[in-house]
Design a protein around this motif. Structure first.
Motif, mmCIF file in Angstrom:
data_model
loop_
_atom_site.group_PDB
_atom_site.id
_atom_site.type_symbol
_atom_site.label_atom_id
_atom_site.label_comp_id
_atom_site.label_asym_id
_atom_site.label_seq_id
_atom_site.Cartn_x
_atom_site.Cartn_y
_atom_site.Cartn_z
ATOM 1 N N SER A 197 0.825 -1.206 0.000
ATOM 2 C CA SER A 197 0.000 0.000 0.000
ATOM 3 C C SER A 197 0.862 1.259 0.000
ATOM 4 O O SER A 197 0.549 2.244 -0.674
ATOM 5 C CB SER A 197 -0.931 -0.007 1.224
ATOM 6 O OG SER A 197 -1.729 1.142 1.277
ATOM 7 N N PHE A 198 1.971 1.228 0.744
ATOM 8 C CA PHE A 198 2.925 2.335 0.758
ATOM 9 C C PHE A 198 3.371 2.657 -0.667
ATOM 10 O O PHE A 198 3.369 3.818 -1.097
ATOM 11 C CB PHE A 198 4.132 1.943 1.620
ATOM 12 C CG PHE A 198 5.236 2.966 1.673
ATOM 13 C CD1 PHE A 198 5.349 3.835 2.747
ATOM 14 C CD2 PHE A 198 6.178 3.060 0.662
ATOM 15 C CE1 PHE A 198 6.368 4.776 2.808
ATOM 16 C CE2 PHE A 198 7.204 3.987 0.701
ATOM 17 C CZ PHE A 198 7.299 4.851 1.779
ATOM 18 N N GLY A 199 3.750 1.630 -1.412
ATOM 19 C CA GLY A 199 4.216 1.840 -2.773
ATOM 20 C C GLY A 199 3.154 2.417 -3.679
ATOM 21 O O GLY A 199 3.444 3.290 -4.518
ATOM 22 N N LYS A 200 1.924 1.969 -3.520
ATOM 23 C CA LYS A 200 0.829 2.480 -4.344
ATOM 24 C C LYS A 200 0.576 3.963 -4.065
ATOM 25 O O LYS A 200 0.340 4.745 -4.986
ATOM 26 C CB LYS A 200 -0.449 1.677 -4.081
ATOM 27 C CG LYS A 200 -0.427 0.250 -4.619
ATOM 28 C CD LYS A 200 -0.393 0.227 -6.125
ATOM 29 C CE LYS A 200 -0.469 -1.182 -6.674
ATOM 30 N NZ LYS A 200 -0.256 -1.208 -8.143
ATOM 31 N N LEU A 201 0.618 4.357 -2.802
ATOM 32 C CA LEU A 201 0.384 5.758 -2.444
ATOM 33 C C LEU A 201 1.480 6.666 -3.000
ATOM 34 O O LEU A 201 1.191 7.725 -3.565
ATOM 35 C CB LEU A 201 0.319 5.899 -0.924
ATOM 36 C CG LEU A 201 -0.931 5.350 -0.236
ATOM 37 C CD1 LEU A 201 -0.738 5.319 1.271
ATOM 38 C CD2 LEU A 201 -2.163 6.176 -0.597
ATOM 39 N N VAL A 202 2.715 6.243 -2.849
ATOM 40 C CA VAL A 202 3.833 7.052 -3.334
ATOM 41 C C VAL A 202 3.789 7.172 -4.855
ATOM 42 O O VAL A 202 3.997 8.249 -5.416
ATOM 43 C CB VAL A 202 5.180 6.461 -2.862
ATOM 44 C CG1 VAL A 202 6.351 7.172 -3.524
ATOM 45 C CG2 VAL A 202 5.290 6.558 -1.345
ATOM 46 N N ALA A 203 3.482 6.050 -5.545
ATOM 47 C CA ALA A 203 3.398 6.076 -7.005
ATOM 48 C C ALA A 203 2.294 7.019 -7.478
ATOM 49 O O ALA A 203 2.392 7.617 -8.552
ATOM 50 C CB ALA A 203 3.153 4.669 -7.540
ATOM 51 N N ALA A 204 1.242 7.168 -6.656
ATOM 52 C CA ALA A 204 0.117 8.039 -7.033
ATOM 53 C C ALA A 204 0.395 9.511 -6.777
ATOM 54 O O ALA A 204 -0.345 10.365 -7.256
ATOM 55 C CB ALA A 204 -1.141 7.620 -6.283
ATOM 56 N N GLY A 205 1.446 9.811 -6.000
ATOM 57 C CA GLY A 205 1.776 11.211 -5.780
ATOM 58 C C GLY A 205 1.845 11.668 -4.344
ATOM 59 O O GLY A 205 2.110 12.850 -4.078
#
Length: 426
Positions: A197-205
């Motif tokens: 989830s951390f990676g998804k949030l960072v990738a989204a901005g």
């Protein structure tokens, strides 16, 4: 509003005054349970917890006009924002912990909190910030079209409740949250439940330094792995994204291991028909379970199964199983591989791979010594990773981190204002 203060906080710092914000779901699930469990945990350790909450079950009792108004205010609810500003001004919390704002609260709460100058922490229980239906799953498969294309994809695919209108409202809320900077600037700290989830949030901005990883916790642990019965257990919603068709196909080829399916959901009738044929007599639907019945079912199972085909985040059924000394068979998807250590606390298999899952079930029932060792390891690991004290220390650390961030920003803003004032006088 009830205020409670109990014994001093277990950590060597002053107690915190927390405002929880949550839109309880029409069908309560694990997320709602987490909110209440976290409230109790914080209060038991001397903190004050206030709640600004609504319940989606109230919608059914609203007049039709009010229902329609609530529906169209999913992207932005001005009335909620005004009430929240007043609430914060009256109660002066140290930090605000937001859990869910849909559908009755809306992203307007973040701007209201930002105007109030209070620290804001957001737990990402699902993927709603990135995917309007919160699952990254539509029409029987994983879907990231909204991230790869635009949020218009959610409208085109009718991702939310299979309704184009509802999908458009949710997509508008999420799209505006990003484009207006609300999600990136009005939230001081995000809590991701795992590194996926951390990676998804960072990738989204979301700025990387705003995200902290802190999973959920459980309070109910076995003293030792209990005596087991020859069955596997599925516990959760009976829906397509949970991989139940794969589970049934796999279990059908392992007749020496019974399978109990606990829960309700849209696939219930289909599953009942599927197990009503010759060769499937060892599989049964047991319906919704709770309390001591649920605890006993989990504790006495040889294993529980989490065969999901969507990006699971942090299913409580998995950690509840580990805490009761029951190994878990889970698919390698989303956050599940971070909860299970293959061969130690359970077994992992590729999602939708029927034969791989069947082999895991055979291993559980045919290698009792290994299964008993996994049960003991599951319990020992859960005591360390998912204890209430561990969660409390992490959570309070995140709160104080957010409060320090807000204080630094306020100080910097004040200094800039002073400099501008001096420059103006000159």
């Amino acid at each position: 509003m009830k205020f409670t203060r109990r014994r001093p906080c277990s950590v060597l710092e002053l107690a915190v005054r927390i405002l929880q914000i949550h839109n309880f779901y029409k069908v309560p699930g694990g997320e709602c349970g987490v909110v209440e469990a976290e409230r109790r945990l914080l209060e038991e350790h001397g903190n004050t917890v206030l709640q600004f909450a609504v319940d989606s079950r109230e919608i059914d009792s609203m007049p039709l006009l009010k229902q329609g108004l609530a529906f169209v205010q999913i992207p932005w609810n001005v009335g909620v924002a005004r009430r929240l500003v007043s609430f914060v001004h009256k109660h002066r919390p140290d930090v605000v912990h937001v859990h869910n704002v849909f559908p009755l609260l809306s992203p307007s709460v973040y701007h209201a909190l930002s105007r109030s100058g209070v620290s804001v922490v957001q737990t990402v229980h699902n993927y709603r910030f990135l995917c309007p239906n919160g699952l990254f799953y539509v029409k029987g498969k994983v879907c990231e079209a909204c991230q790869e294309q635009s949020y218009w994809a959610a409208v085109k695919n009718c991702c939310v409740h299979e309704s184009m209108i509802t999908s458009a409202l949710y997509a508008s809320a999420v799209a505006w949250g990003w484009r207006s900077g609300t999600f990136s600037s009005c939230i001081d700290r995000y809590i991701a439940l795992n590194s996926f989830s951390f990676g998804k949030l960072v990738a989204a901005g979301v700025p990387k330094d705003k995200v902290r990883v802190c999973g959920n916790f459980v309070s109910n642990f076995s003293e030792a792995p209990p005596a087991k019965q020859p069955y596997a257990l599925y516990l959760g919603r009976l829906s397509a994204e949970k991989g139940l068709k794969t589970l049934l196909a796999a279990a059908g080829s392992v007749p020496e291991l019974s399978l109990k399916l606990a829960g309700t959901g849209p696939l219930e009738a289909d599953l009942r028909r599927a197990i009503g044929v010759p060769g499937m007599e060892h599989i049964e639907l047991v319906g919704h379970v709770a309390g001591e019945t649920k605890r006993r079912l989990i504790a006495e199972a040889l294993c529980t199964a989490a065969p999901s085909e969507c990006y699971e985040n942090f299913p409580l059924s998995v950690v509840e199983s580990l805490a009761l000394g029951t190994p878990v068979i889970a698919s390698r998807i989303g956050g599940l591989p971070e909860l299970i250590e293959h061969g130690q606390t359970g077994l992992l298999f590729s999602p939708t791979d029927t034969e791989s899952l069947a082999e895991c079930l055979r291993r559980i029932v045919r290698r009792p010594t290994d299964t008993a060792a996994m049960a003991a390891c599951a319990l020992a690991t859960a005591r360390v990773r998912f204890s209430p004290q561990c969660h409390l220390d992490q959570l309070l650390g995140i709160y104080r981190d957010a409060m320090s961030h807000t204080e630094r920003n306020a100080k910097a803003k004040g200094e800039r204002t002073q400099q501008q004032s001096v420059a103006f006088r000159r």
